[in-house]
Design an enzyme around this catalytic site. Structure first.
Site, mmCIF file in Angstrom:
data_model
loop_
_atom_site.group_PDB
_atom_site.id
_atom_site.type_symbol
_atom_site.label_atom_id
_atom_site.label_comp_id
_atom_site.label_asym_id
_atom_site.label_seq_id
_atom_site.Cartn_x
_atom_site.Cartn_y
_atom_site.Cartn_z
ATOM 1 N N THR A 34 0.787 -1.155 0.038
ATOM 2 C CA THR A 34 -0.050 -0.063 0.014
ATOM 3 C C THR A 34 0.902 1.235 -0.268
ATOM 4 O OG1 THR A 34 -1.484 -1.322 1.280
ATOM 5 C CG2 THR A 34 -2.040 1.214 1.056
ATOM 6 N N GLN A 35 0.783 1.970 -0.971
ATOM 7 C CA GLN A 35 1.538 3.177 -1.089
ATOM 8 C C GLN A 35 0.744 4.462 -0.576
ATOM 9 O OE1 GLN A 35 4.895 3.402 -2.468
ATOM 10 N NE2 GLN A 35 4.513 1.103 -2.235
#
Lengths: 262, 263
Positions: A34-35
């Site tokens: 998850t960025q």
């Protein structure tokens, strides 16, 4: 012929040729983490009172500035004794929700009756989980509030976030609530002693006031919300509340911020 | 960040506003998860003749917000139970609170295992060496904390060991750590180690004699620590709310919570 169990029930390579697995989704690329959060929930607010904790969050999940889902329940009961409030990424919230369901079932089977995980145990578990994931550079993009009772049946309220940072306080709020709601709640419960004087009615009133302020000024909020009261008697969770008696009548008395000349 | 970066006193990592995407030299913006934050706060440790005192404020911050007014950062380490009644070592951690908590729990578990295996508590200097190796094990993904370890040595003299985030350590008479370390440390240099103090009328130039260094009595140290924190609270926004003081002597560990300004 290949007699190994791995080959059982599979088309024989010597008859049909090597199996073409190319259509299958194999994850050959780099592992995706998850960025950034995508679909998000905004603030969660909570305050302790003499017999327990009140916690609330609105039912909106935003996609950037788009109000995408309007009936997302962001308060979750755990073991009938605690409530977790989720801010931040909704898919990570749903992952945690599944994970907690599994945990509570396992615990219900394993432990003696009346000895389930309390809010303090749950908060420790979740903060370890969050810290572990941040240390893997694969964070769960949430800020959580855990509300319930501790080992001595005293009100318990604590926070943890995507970095695994933890803290407790008589009142807590995540996201925008930490600047808009927390000052209001601190007027009523500046310390543990004053929180221990608050009645349930007053605490609910303060939380509703905070939700109203957040709806007025947080652009990613909504007037439909969930509220839970946790006491020794259990969790009273209402998921379809609506804010009432709002009015922008005060707005024309606000001067000095805009371009108006009068 | 920019607001304070011109100030040499606050130079280095201070407020945690690094959430914005970094612009690289080639003009591409880089989104990257930053696993650290700064939770503010300050700690002080002073070693005396038969005691060591560790103190820390209890404010926890993120940016300009106060997370909580009560998050203690001085811990008893290595007692035989979770109540830590028979603990003989103190640890203070300041910086990134989640790393601090993880570090504290690891050191505590190690000290408990030592006590269980050897049937005696770990000495302070053994624990100090062990803490250094724990920190260095994470040399390339450090615990972002300034740790200070305190206790009594084999001669019952106060011992203070201070660390950097990757495990360099030394034994000292006193140390300040965290957000207001740069405000407090010079004061401690002067008041504990008598730096720049000379005997009046002892001569001029090379004949000038330094004031003799002796460990301070406990009453002086208590006043010194309170004064240091009251001053830091005035000039640093991340310090305040309450002061947690732990004093370790041969009779055990005492803990006090004193009020600080909450603004």
């Amino acid at each position: 012929m290949d007699h190994r169990p791995q080959a059982w029930g599979r088309p024989r390579d010597d008859v049909y040729g090597a199996y073409d697995a190319s259509y299958m989704q194999t994850n050959n690329g780099p592992t995706q983490h998850t960025q950034q959060p995508i679909v998000t929930g905004t603030s969660v607010v909570a305050i302790k009172f003499k017999d327990g904790v009140v916690i609330a969050a609105d039912n909106l999940a935003s996609y950037g500035s788009l109000a995408r889902f309007t009936d997302v329940k962001r308060l979750r009961k755990f073991a009938g004794t605690s409530v977790v409030g989720f801010g931040g990424d909704v898919s990570d919230m749903q992952y945690l929700d599944r994970h907690l369901t599994e945990l509570s079932i396992d615990e219900a089977y394993k432990s003696d009756p009346g000895h389930s995980l309390n809010a303090r145990n749950l908060h420790k578990y979740l903060s370890k989980l969050m810290y572990h994931r941040r240390s893997k550079f694969d964070p769960l993009w949430n800020s959580l509030l855990v509300a319930g009772l501790d080992d001595d049946q005293k009100p318990f309220l604590a926070a943890t976030d995507l970095l695994g940072t933890t803290f407790t306080s008589p009142s807590l709020a995540t996201g925008f609530g930490s600047v808009l709601a927390q000052p209001i709640m601190r007027r009523y419960a500046p310390d543990e002693e004053s929180a221990a004087q608050l009645t349930q009615e007053k605490a609910v009133e303060v939380i509703k006031e905070c939700m109203k302020v957040l709806f007025y000024r947080d652009a990613r909020s909504m007037d439909k919300y969930s509220i839970a009261v946790i006491t020794k008697d259990g969790v009273d969770l209402k998921e379809n509340e609506k804010l009432e008696n709002q009015s922008w009548a005060f707005a024309d008395r606000i001067k000095g911020y805009g371009t108006q000349t009068v | 960040m920019a607001m304070f970066s011109q100030n040499p006193v606050l130079d280095g990592p201070n407020y945690s506003f690094a959430e914005a995407p970094q612009v690289r030299a080639d003009g591409f913006r880089e989104h990257r998860f930053n696993p650290y934050t700064d939770n503010g706060g300050t700690t002080v440790a002073i070693a005396g003749d038969g005691f060591a005192m560790m103190a820390g404020d209890t404010r926890s911050t993120s940016g300009y917000s106060i997370n909580t007014r009560f998050a203690p950062k001085v811990f008893k380490i290595g007692g035989s139970t979770s109540s830590q009644e028979d603990a003989n070592i103190l640890l203070s951690v300041v910086g990134f609170a989640a790393d601090g908590e993880a570090l504290k729990e690891r050191l505590d578990a190690i000290c408990k295992m030592y006590r269980y295996r050897h049937g005696k508590p770990m000495t302070v200097n053994a624990c100090a060496k062990r803490l250094s190796t724990i920190l260095y094990q994470k040399r390339f993904f450090p615990y972002y904390v300034y740790a200070i370890l305190g206790g009594l040595d084999e001669e019952n003299k106060g011992a203070v060991y201070s660390y950097d985030p990757v495990g360099s350590y030394e034994r000292e008479q006193c140390r300040a750590g965290g957000a207001a370390a740069s405000l407090i440390m010079p004061f401690l240099d002067n008041q504990v180690n008598f730096k720049n103090q000379y005997i009046p009328g002892s001569g001029v130039g090379h004949a000038l004699q330094e004031r003799e260094r002796t460990p301070l009595p406990r009453s002086d140290v208590e006043v010194l620590v309170k004064d240091a924190f009251d001053s830091a609270v005035e000039r640093h926004i991340e310090v305040g709310d309450a002061l947690q003081v732990m004093i370790i002597t041969k009779d055990g560990i005492e803990e006090k919570i004193l009020p600080l300004k909450k603004d």
